[in-house]
Design a protein around this motif. Structure first.
Motif, PDB file in Angstrom:
ATOM      1  N   LEU A  16     -24.364  21.678  12.793  1.00 30.93           N
ATOM      2  CA  LEU A  16     -22.993  21.464  12.304  1.00 30.93           C
ATOM      3  C   LEU A  16     -23.089  21.318  10.797  1.00 30.93           C
ATOM      4  CD1 LEU A  16     -19.958  20.857  12.525  1.00 30.93           C
ATOM      5  CD2 LEU A  16     -20.569  18.449  12.913  1.00 30.93           C
ATOM      6  N   LYS A  17     -22.577  22.302  10.090  1.00 29.47           N
ATOM      7  CA  LYS A  17     -22.680  22.293   8.628  1.00 29.47           C
ATOM      8  C   LYS A  17     -21.405  21.723   8.029  1.00 29.47           C
ATOM      9  CE  LYS A  17     -23.380  25.399   4.728  1.00 29.47           C
ATOM     10  NZ  LYS A  17     -22.541  26.619   4.609  1.00 29.47           N
ATOM     11  N   ILE A  18     -21.588  20.636   7.272  1.00 35.58           N
ATOM     12  CA  ILE A  18     -20.441  19.934   6.682  1.00 35.58           C
ATOM     13  C   ILE A  18     -20.498  20.063   5.167  1.00 35.58           C
ATOM     14  CG2 ILE A  18     -19.265  17.720   6.422  1.00 35.58           C
ATOM     15  CD1 ILE A  18     -20.448  16.829   9.071  1.00 35.58           C
TER      16      ILE A  18
ATOM     17  N   LEU B  68     -25.675  18.403   5.808  1.00 36.56           N
ATOM     18  CA  LEU B  68     -24.649  17.969   4.842  1.00 36.56           C
ATOM     19  C   LEU B  68     -24.876  18.615   3.485  1.00 36.56           C
ATOM     20  CD1 LEU B  68     -22.223  16.106   4.240  1.00 36.56           C
ATOM     21  CD2 LEU B  68     -23.889  14.293   3.687  1.00 36.56           C
ATOM     22  N   GLU B  69     -23.898  19.396   3.042  1.00 34.34           N
ATOM     23  CA  GLU B  69     -24.006  20.165   1.802  1.00 34.34           C
ATOM     24  C   GLU B  69     -23.406  19.402   0.628  1.00 34.34           C
ATOM     25  OE1 GLU B  69     -22.770  24.721   0.299  1.00 34.34           O
ATOM     26  OE2 GLU B  69     -22.250  23.969   2.290  1.00 34.34           O
ATOM     27  N   TYR B  70     -24.015  19.494  -0.531  1.00 36.04           N
ATOM     28  CA  TYR B  70     -23.488  18.849  -1.739  1.00 36.04           C
ATOM     29  C   TYR B  70     -23.046  19.914  -2.745  1.00 36.04           C
ATOM     30  CZ  TYR B  70     -28.218  19.878  -3.517  1.00 36.04           C
ATOM     31  OH  TYR B  70     -29.391  20.509  -3.902  1.00 36.04           O
TER      32      TYR B  70
ATOM     33  N   LEU C 203     -28.998  22.678   0.775  1.00 34.36           N
ATOM     34  CA  LEU C 203     -29.071  22.983  -0.651  1.00 34.36           C
ATOM     35  C   LEU C 203     -28.455  24.360  -0.885  1.00 34.36           C
ATOM     36  CD1 LEU C 203     -32.112  22.483  -3.002  1.00 34.36           C
ATOM     37  CD2 LEU C 203     -30.717  24.542  -3.111  1.00 34.36           C
ATOM     38  N   ASP C 204     -27.266  24.371  -1.496  1.00 36.24           N
ATOM     39  CA  ASP C 204     -26.621  25.636  -1.883  1.00 36.24           C
ATOM     40  C   ASP C 204     -27.037  25.912  -3.320  1.00 36.24           C
ATOM     41  OD1 ASP C 204     -23.475  27.200  -1.268  1.00 36.24           O
ATOM     42  OD2 ASP C 204     -24.669  27.450  -3.095  1.00 36.24           O
ATOM     43  N   THR C 205     -27.687  27.043  -3.557  1.00 38.61           N
ATOM     44  CA  THR C 205     -28.271  27.329  -4.873  1.00 38.61           C
ATOM     45  C   THR C 205     -27.226  27.497  -5.979  1.00 38.61           C
ATOM     46  OG1 THR C 205     -28.448  29.619  -4.091  1.00 38.61           O
ATOM     47  CG2 THR C 205     -30.460  28.305  -4.086  1.00 38.61           C
ATOM     48  N   GLY C 206     -25.920  27.522  -5.581  1.00 35.48           N
ATOM     49  CA  GLY C 206     -24.868  27.653  -6.584  1.00 35.48           C
ATOM     50  C   GLY C 206     -24.169  26.349  -6.896  1.00 35.48           C
ATOM     51  N   HIS C 207     -24.696  25.244  -6.396  1.00 32.35           N
ATOM     52  CA  HIS C 207     -23.981  23.963  -6.449  1.00 32.35           C
ATOM     53  C   HIS C 207     -24.600  22.936  -7.392  1.00 32.35           C
ATOM     54  CE1 HIS C 207     -21.614  24.484  -2.418  1.00 32.35           C
ATOM     55  NE2 HIS C 207     -21.432  25.494  -3.259  1.00 32.35           N
ATOM     56  N   HIS C 208     -25.322  23.406  -8.411  1.00 35.17           N
ATOM     57  CA  HIS C 208     -25.992  22.476  -9.332  1.00 35.17           C
ATOM     58  C   HIS C 208     -25.500  22.675 -10.753  1.00 35.17           C
ATOM     59  CE1 HIS C 208     -28.601  23.242  -5.871  1.00 35.17           C
ATOM     60  NE2 HIS C 208     -29.004  21.984  -6.016  1.00 35.17           N
TER      61      HIS C 208
ATOM     62  N   PHE D 155     -30.804  26.084   3.490  1.00 37.97           N
ATOM     63  CA  PHE D 155     -30.373  26.629   2.207  1.00 37.97           C
ATOM     64  C   PHE D 155     -29.083  27.416   2.423  1.00 37.97           C
ATOM     65  CE2 PHE D 155     -33.725  26.081  -0.869  1.00 37.97           C
ATOM     66  CZ  PHE D 155     -34.902  25.988  -0.137  1.00 37.97           C
ATOM     67  N   ASP D 156     -28.191  27.370   1.456  1.00 41.64           N
ATOM     68  CA  ASP D 156     -27.126  28.360   1.287  1.00 41.64           C
ATOM     69  C   ASP D 156     -27.552  29.172   0.083  1.00 41.64           C
ATOM     70  OD1 ASP D 156     -23.808  26.974   2.108  1.00 41.64           O
ATOM     71  OD2 ASP D 156     -25.410  27.812   3.358  1.00 41.64           O
ATOM     72  N   PHE D 157     -28.156  30.302   0.344  1.00 42.13           N
ATOM     73  CA  PHE D 157     -28.680  31.126  -0.738  1.00 42.13           C
ATOM     74  C   PHE D 157     -27.589  32.005  -1.342  1.00 42.13           C
ATOM     75  CE2 PHE D 157     -32.943  30.144  -1.233  1.00 42.13           C
ATOM     76  CZ  PHE D 157     -33.733  30.284  -0.089  1.00 42.13           C
TER      77      PHE D 157
ATOM     78  N   LEU E 112     -27.593  32.626   4.064  1.00 39.79           N
ATOM     79  CA  LEU E 112     -26.892  33.158   2.896  1.00 39.79           C
ATOM     80  C   LEU E 112     -25.492  32.556   2.876  1.00 39.79           C
ATOM     81  CD1 LEU E 112     -27.689  37.023   3.060  1.00 39.79           C
ATOM     82  CD2 LEU E 112     -28.823  35.283   1.658  1.00 39.79           C
ATOM     83  N   ASP E 113     -24.970  32.319   1.682  1.00 35.73           N
ATOM     84  CA  ASP E 113     -23.566  31.919   1.524  1.00 35.73           C
ATOM     85  C   ASP E 113     -23.059  32.661   0.297  1.00 35.73           C
ATOM     86  OD1 ASP E 113     -21.745  28.801   0.843  1.00 35.73           O
ATOM     87  OD2 ASP E 113     -21.098  30.853   1.241  1.00 35.73           O
ATOM     88  N   GLN E 114     -22.474  33.795   0.535  1.00 35.67           N
ATOM     89  CA  GLN E 114     -22.104  34.693  -0.561  1.00 35.67           C
ATOM     90  C   GLN E 114     -20.736  35.310  -0.328  1.00 35.67           C
ATOM     91  OE1 GLN E 114     -26.750  36.166  -1.363  1.00 35.67           O
ATOM     92  NE2 GLN E 114     -25.252  37.602  -0.605  1.00 35.67           N
TER      93      GLN E 114
HETATM   94 MN    MN Z   1     -22.417  26.833   0.562  1.00 35.15          MN
END
Ligand code: MN
Ligand code: LRH
Length: 381
Positions: A129-131, A171-173, A206-211, A233-235, A278-280
């Protein structure tokens, strides 16, 4: 070769729908009209790469009457349903927050949405479950930062209590957007704190676009692996913000450095507990080839990381030989691994060039001809 053939990458259903920016969403011919067509498109990526056997869903974007039928459809196409993503960013009730909202009624609604997602996971056989919470503030003083964390912890605990033993919360940040002063899960530390408070079945995404620009992401990867809490990862890649561009397109060296930490921690194994997703969004480029290219970019970064001469690296590091240790890494990074991957695909009975194979398949012409009428799927569709 064994490690590369065992690697799997999970594709996001929403990458096959229309997407864009606040300025414009450019529709593309042949785009799916429903989750069944999204899965059929995702299956083309697995057909030609051999390493993309799962598709993550987003609820309610992928809402259907019969989720078991959707899972069976996926199986018919040689793929399975992966993580289930909740959606708390398109409902008016969540303007001032969801699990963090001052109003208990709104918080209860957000918890109920996640319990609904758990039922969907039971129907699709999903385990994650991805939040990701859009929750945050735009102005200092708008709400109490600490009180929101307490509400969040309480809400997550209610969702966690609903998990089956083989389920996980991941849990995604994200450091900003859609809130522009503070996000309630802004960084890996906050996500980790909440995961540690919840229990063993809670892991960090860890979404690589969220830093923030300049963040050393591979350090975060190393640390989360060290404490056994890197769940997924959400790459994607970015030049500026959460651009959601093809992974490895903006910064292939960063992707290599990330995979170097993964290989170093022996976390490439299918049972490592790390879900490589992937999250693109492919706003202007054809979506299926873009997903194929993205998967190939991860394979290339992974192959280079697997080529690092670890004994030489450790020896140089122990000797304090700065140039030699850096040189070992750069040798691997500067190695052209495309012939190796072409060989891998041939050994898997695949065309060594997945992009050429997909173009030659005529699949795009078929879907453009067939998918006439009906509402195309897409952000906010
Ligand atoms: Mn994402
Ligand atoms: C938020 C996010 C999250 C998804 C969404 C599609 O920016 O990265 O992972 O829910 O994109």
């Amino acid at each position: 070769m064994a490690a590369l053939s065992a690697q799997t990458i999970e594709l996001p259903s929403w990458a096959f729908g229309n997407s864009g920016t606040r300025f414009k969403v450019f529709a593309q011919a042949g785009v799916p009209r429903d989750p069944f067509e999204k899965i059929a498109d995702a299956a083309q990526v697995h057909r030609h790469t051999g390493v993309a056997p799962r598709v993550s869903l987003h609820i309610p974007w992928d809402k259907v009457e019969d989720y078991a039928a959707l899972a069976a459809h996926a199986k018919d196409h040689g793929v399975t349903i992966g993580a289930i993503n909740s959606n708390l960013f398109q409902d008016d009730d969540y303007m001032l927050g969801s699990l963090t909202h001052p109003d208990a009624r709104v918080r209860a609604k957000a918890v109920a949405h996640h319990l609904e997602c758990l039922d969907i996971m039971r129907a699709t056989g999903s385990k994650d479950l991805k939040i990701w919470l859009p929750d945050g503030l735009n102005y200092p003083g708008q709400d109490d930062l600490r009180a929101r964390q307490d509400r969040l912890a309480e809400g997550l605990a209610q969702v966690y209590a609903g998990l089956d033993p083989d389920h996980r919360i991941i849990l995604e940040y994200k450091f900003f957007e859609p809130a522009f002063y503070s996000m309630d899960v802004p960084d890996w530390g906050t996500s980790l704190l909440h995961c540690l408070a919840l229990g063993e079945q809670a892991m960090v995404v860890l979404d690589t676009g969220h830093h923030a620009p300049g963040t050393n992401i591979e350090f975060i990867v190393a640390q989360l692996l060290r404490v056994g809490r890197l769940g997924a990862f959400d790459f994607n890649s970015r030049f500026y913000a959460d651009d959601d561009l093809m992974v490895g397109a903006a910064d292939p060296f960063q992707l290599f450095r990330i995979m170097h930490e993964i290989v170093g921690a022996d976390a490439l194994r299918p049972d490592s507990g790390v879900n490589f997703m992937l999250d693109q969004c492919h706003n202007i480029e054809p979506k299926i080839p873009a997903q194929i290219r993205s998967v190939m970019n991860i394979q290339e970064a992974t192959a280079k990381a697997l080529l690092v001469d670890r004994d030489a690296l450790v020896a140089a590091q122990q000797a304090g030989d700065v140039l030699a240790s850096n040189g070992v890494l750069m040798d691997a990074y500067n190695t052209d691994v495309r012939p190796l991957l072409a060989q891998l695909r041939e050994s898997q009975g695949l065309d060594p060039d997945p992009m050429r194979a997909f173009a030659a398949s005529g699949y795009t012409d078929t879907i453009v001809a067939e998918r006439v009428g009906g509402a195309q799927a897409g952000w906010g569709a």
